[in-house]
Design a protein around this motif. Structure first.
Motif, PDB file in Angstrom:
ATOM      1  N   GLY A  78       0.912  -1.294   0.098  1.00 42.60           N
ATOM      2  CA  GLY A  78      -0.254   0.030   0.003  1.00 42.60           C
ATOM      3  C   GLY A  78       0.724   1.332  -0.115  1.00 42.60           C
ATOM      4  N   ILE A  79       2.018   1.244  -0.719  1.00 39.15           N
ATOM      5  CA  ILE A  79       3.000   2.258  -0.849  1.00 39.15           C
ATOM      6  C   ILE A  79       3.533   2.430   0.531  1.00 39.15           C
ATOM      7  N   ALA A  80       4.315   1.337   0.902  1.00 34.71           N
ATOM      8  CA  ALA A  80       5.238   1.226   2.033  1.00 34.71           C
ATOM      9  C   ALA A  80       4.484   1.748   3.421  1.00 34.71           C
ATOM     10  N   SER A 139      -1.819  12.946   7.719  1.00 33.88           N
ATOM     11  CA  SER A 139      -1.277  12.612   6.454  1.00 33.88           C
ATOM     12  C   SER A 139       0.374  12.996   6.311  1.00 33.88           C
ATOM     13  N   GLY A 140       1.125  12.474   5.394  1.00 39.93           N
ATOM     14  CA  GLY A 140       2.281  12.767   4.944  1.00 39.93           C
ATOM     15  C   GLY A 140       2.244  14.301   4.545  1.00 39.93           C
ATOM     16  N   ALA A 141       1.423  14.530   3.761  1.00 40.31           N
ATOM     17  CA  ALA A 141       1.509  16.024   3.265  1.00 40.31           C
ATOM     18  C   ALA A 141       1.403  17.073   4.407  1.00 40.31           C
ATOM     19  N   GLU A 142       0.572  16.799   5.368  1.00 43.96           N
ATOM     20  CA  GLU A 142       0.085  17.637   6.427  1.00 43.96           C
ATOM     21  C   GLU A 142       1.368  17.736   7.167  1.00 43.96           C
ATOM     22  N   GLY A 166      11.687  15.383  -6.571  1.00 43.90           N
ATOM     23  CA  GLY A 166      11.154  15.277  -5.153  1.00 43.90           C
ATOM     24  C   GLY A 166       9.756  15.062  -5.173  1.00 43.90           C
ATOM     25  N   TYR A 167       9.133  14.176  -4.146  1.00 48.42           N
ATOM     26  CA  TYR A 167       7.872  14.107  -3.939  1.00 48.42           C
ATOM     27  C   TYR A 167       7.411  14.445  -2.468  1.00 48.42           C
ATOM     28  N   HIS A 168       6.490  15.266  -2.401  1.00 47.80           N
ATOM     29  CA  HIS A 168       6.094  15.859  -0.919  1.00 47.80           C
ATOM     30  C   HIS A 168       4.576  15.765  -0.752  1.00 47.80           C
ATOM     31  N   GLY A 169       3.866  15.559  -1.620  1.00 52.83           N
ATOM     32  CA  GLY A 169       2.339  15.390  -1.326  1.00 52.83           C
ATOM     33  C   GLY A 169       1.654  16.085  -2.425  1.00 52.83           C
ATOM     34  N   ARG A 170       0.292  16.327  -2.062  1.00 51.03           N
ATOM     35  CA  ARG A 170      -0.662  16.564  -3.053  1.00 51.03           C
ATOM     36  C   ARG A 170      -1.406  18.056  -2.388  1.00 51.03           C
ATOM     37  N   THR A 171      -1.199  18.577  -1.395  1.00 47.50           N
ATOM     38  CA  THR A 171      -1.742  19.725  -0.916  1.00 47.50           C
ATOM     39  C   THR A 171      -1.056  20.921  -1.863  1.00 47.50           C
ATOM     40  N   ILE A 235      14.389  17.336   1.539  1.00 47.01           N
ATOM     41  CA  ILE A 235      14.724  16.054   0.937  1.00 47.01           C
ATOM     42  C   ILE A 235      14.399  14.960   1.294  1.00 47.01           C
ATOM     43  N   GLU A 236      14.056  13.784   0.437  1.00 45.45           N
ATOM     44  CA  GLU A 236      13.808  12.623   0.982  1.00 45.45           C
ATOM     45  C   GLU A 236      15.269  11.919   0.883  1.00 45.45           C
ATOM     46  N   PRO A 237      15.767  11.286   1.983  1.00 40.97           N
ATOM     47  CA  PRO A 237      17.038  10.759   1.964  1.00 40.97           C
ATOM     48  C   PRO A 237      17.125   9.885   0.555  1.00 40.97           C
ATOM     49  N   GLY A 240      11.517   8.393  -3.128  1.00 42.24           N
ATOM     50  CA  GLY A 240      10.318   7.443  -3.332  1.00 42.24           C
ATOM     51  C   GLY A 240       9.868   7.544  -4.850  1.00 42.24           C
ATOM     52  N   GLU A 241       8.579   8.521  -4.824  1.00 42.44           N
ATOM     53  CA  GLU A 241       7.932   8.567  -5.955  1.00 42.44           C
ATOM     54  C   GLU A 241       8.897   8.894  -7.159  1.00 42.44           C
ATOM     55  N   GLY A 242       9.739   9.830  -6.889  1.00 43.57           N
ATOM     56  CA  GLY A 242      10.695  10.242  -8.129  1.00 43.57           C
ATOM     57  C   GLY A 242      11.596   9.227  -8.780  1.00 43.57           C
ATOM     58  N   ALA A 268      14.211  16.198   6.796  1.00 42.72           N
ATOM     59  CA  ALA A 268      14.654  14.964   6.082  1.00 42.72           C
ATOM     60  C   ALA A 268      12.981  14.321   6.028  1.00 42.72           C
ATOM     61  N   ASP A 269      12.466  14.332   4.531  1.00 43.48           N
ATOM     62  CA  ASP A 269      11.102  13.621   4.630  1.00 43.48           C
ATOM     63  C   ASP A 269      11.346  12.265   4.328  1.00 43.48           C
ATOM     64  N   GLU A 270      10.888  11.615   5.700  1.00 44.88           N
ATOM     65  CA  GLU A 270      11.076  10.033   5.635  1.00 44.88           C
ATOM     66  C   GLU A 270       9.734   9.404   5.587  1.00 44.88           C
ATOM     67  N   ILE A 271       8.994  10.061   5.115  1.00 43.37           N
ATOM     68  CA  ILE A 271       7.451   9.420   5.027  1.00 43.37           C
ATOM     69  C   ILE A 271       7.398   8.120   4.286  1.00 43.37           C
ATOM     70  N   GLN A 272       8.224   8.061   3.182  1.00 36.42           N
ATOM     71  CA  GLN A 272       8.429   6.692   2.688  1.00 36.42           C
ATOM     72  C   GLN A 272       9.556   5.846   3.031  1.00 36.42           C
ATOM     73  N   THR A 273      10.629   6.565   3.441  1.00 36.26           N
ATOM     74  CA  THR A 273      11.905   5.503   3.759  1.00 36.26           C
ATOM     75  C   THR A 273      11.687   5.245   5.378  1.00 36.26           C
ATOM     76  N   ALA A 297       5.364   9.072   8.325  1.00 34.19           N
ATOM     77  CA  ALA A 297       3.797   8.650   8.068  1.00 34.19           C
ATOM     78  C   ALA A 297       3.720   7.247   7.655  1.00 34.19           C
ATOM     79  N   LYS A 298       3.081   7.112   6.906  1.00 35.61           N
ATOM     80  CA  LYS A 298       3.042   5.670   6.102  1.00 35.61           C
ATOM     81  C   LYS A 298       3.384   4.525   7.098  1.00 35.61           C
ATOM     82  N   GLY A 299       4.424   3.993   7.343  1.00 36.33           N
ATOM     83  CA  GLY A 299       4.745   2.585   8.065  1.00 36.33           C
ATOM     84  C   GLY A 299       4.467   2.757   9.418  1.00 36.33           C
TER      85      GLY A 299
END
Ligand code: PLZ
Length: 453
Positions: A78-80, A139-142, A166-171, A235-237, A240-242, A268-273, A297-299
């Motif tokens: 479900g995306i990490a 949420s991650g974006a928030e 980079g990917y950081h959200g949809r807001t 930055i995402e270390p 992810g989406e990128g 560090a945006d570690e939402i996916q990592t 977020a996520k995990g």
């Protein structure tokens, strides 16, 4: 053929008791899934897409079961998100107990223990032994939005630098931070101001060392933004989406050093990592960096919606009381789930399992790469591994091949996700609860799909 009802009764506690097998009893989608997809098309906004045309009814271990009785291998989590496995028994028990106790008071109205305990846990397990504080969101974006608010308030500056790919959200603010126009930004502007973009380290494509790539980024930041105006670098270390882009050694440490020397907050945006995904609790540890603020977020909560900003206490305390929050942020049910999930991450061998999965995934994908020049690059850490597909003659990204391989894999009962600025990356994000047998079978299916494409 077993019916959906049978499957659900077989698994009163959710996933882990599901038979761990790939089982196709209809084509994908089967008739019941198709029925749901037709209803979705009528009832749900067209902008909300889906990867796998299946109607999920149960999930756990390494499988997702659909309404037609098909059991698909889950290589996406479900995306990490379901890193510890879907419907993990400890999460299920914690949620059931909390939901019967109380579902909501609003932490800003009447605070409760589990929110504070999650904050304490995050302050303890995130990188660095400095004094830390946390705030929880939905949420991650928030979380990203709030990290930027905090950095601006602390520094009194406004500009923010994000990176290519980079990917950081949809807001609105996070769309501005996100690099890729389609599908994330096109037609949705105008975007937030004072956002600037710097070059990433992308070893497979830029041929630069980490220090060289950092010098390029820093020089652009100094000339086009100016440290005096810059509140934060985000930055995402590992992106992810990128495209699961792993920066060259030395790139991230050089950025952190520059930020420290220039009164710029390093986020560090570690939402996916985050949370064991990379074989460390946080990807920052893979690169030996200590961020000022970290978004997660996520995990974090085994599938329930929760997100956080954790960071240096003096930064987290820069906002006036009432400046941060939200109705649902740190919902008690999500916090109970997070405490159970964090317990699993810390005590049930998750880091070791992620490293074992890395060995299997990298080994298999490198074999494919050696045999097929269309596999241009294999990269990643832990259970976050990707293959980048190219035209061997030109090295140009091959998005059509990538989409064909992913589609054929899903049709054969293996859920894989694509990513990348150029749409030419297949990413593997299996739950750490997957068995080696299922992982190998999933890779067999992907390899066959590649051979046939
Ligand atoms: N930062 C690094 O990976 C979410 C988005 C999928 P939310 N990534 C998956 C999609 O197409 O919407 C993500 C991320 C990083 C921020 C986010 C945003 O997290 O919980 O989706 O808001």
């Amino acid at each position: 053929m077993s019916s959906a009802a049978d499957i659900v009764t077989e698994t009163p506690l959710g996933g882990p008791t599901l038979p761990q097998e790939r089982r196709l009893v209809t084509s994908i989608p089967g008739p019941r899934s198709q029925e749901l997809l037709d209803r979705k098309a009528d009832a749900v906004a067209a902008g909300v897409g889906h990867t796998a045309p299946v109607h999920a009814v149960a999930a756990g271990g390494g499988v997702i079961v659909d309404a037609d009785g098909n059991s698909l291998i889950d290589l996406g989590s479900g995306i990490a998100v379901t890193t510890i496995g879907n419907a993990h028994p400890k999460v299920v028990a914690a949620v059931q107990a909390q939901v019967a106790q109380f579902t909501h008071t609003c932490f800003m109205i009447a605070p409760y223990d589990s929110y504070v305990s999650v904050a304490e846990a995050l302050n303890r397990i995130t990188p660095g032994d400095h004094a830390k504080k946390s705030a929880l969101f939905n949420s991650g974006a928030e979380a990203v939005e709030n990290a930027v608010k905090i950095a601006r308030k602390y520094t009194g500056k406004q500009a923010v630098v994000a990176f290519d790919h980079g990917y950081h959200g949809r807001t609105n603010l996070t769309m501005a931070l996100t690099a890729k126009a389609m599908p994330y930004k096109s037609g949705f502007g105008p975007f937030a101001s004072e956002i600037y973009r710097a070059p990433l380290s992308y070893p497979y494509r830029d041929g630069l060392t980490g220090p060289e790539a950092a010098k390029k980024a820093i020089s652009l930041i100094e000339k086009q933004v100016g440290a005096d105006n810059l509140a934060a670098v985000i930055i995402e270390p590992i992106q992810g989406e990128g495209g699961f882009i792993v920066p060259a050694d030395g790139y991230l440490p050089a950025l952190v050093d520059w930020c420290r020397a220039n009164d710029v907050v390093f986020i560090a945006d570690e939402i996916q990592t985050g949370f064991a995904r990379t074989g460390e609790m946080f990807a920052s540890e893979v690169f030996g960096i200590v961020p000022d603020l970290i978004t997660t977020a996520k995990g974090i909560a085994g599938g329930l919606p929760l997100a956080a900003v954790t960071g240096r206490a003096e930064m987290m305390d820069a906002s006036h009381a009432g400046g941060l929050g939200g109705t649902y942020g740190g919902n008690p049910v999500a916090c109970a789930a997070a405490l159970a999930a964090i317990d699993v991450f810390e005590n049930d061998g998750m880091l070791e399992r992620a490293r074992e999965i890395e060995t299997v995934l990298k080994g298999r994908l490198q074999q494919l790469q050696a045999a097929d020049p269309r596999v241009g690059d294999v990269r990643g850490h832990g259970a976050m591994i990707a293959a980048e597909f190219v035209d061997p003659a030109t090295g140009e990204p091959d998005a059509a091949l990538t989409a064909a391989v992913a589609k054929a894999s899903i049709a054969q009962g293996v859920i894989v996700l694509t990513c990348g600025t150029y749409g030419n990356v297949i990413r593997f994000l299996p739950p750490l609860s997957i068995t080696d047998d299922l992982l190998h079978e999933g890779l067999d299916v992907v390899a066959a799909a590649l051979a046939a494409s």
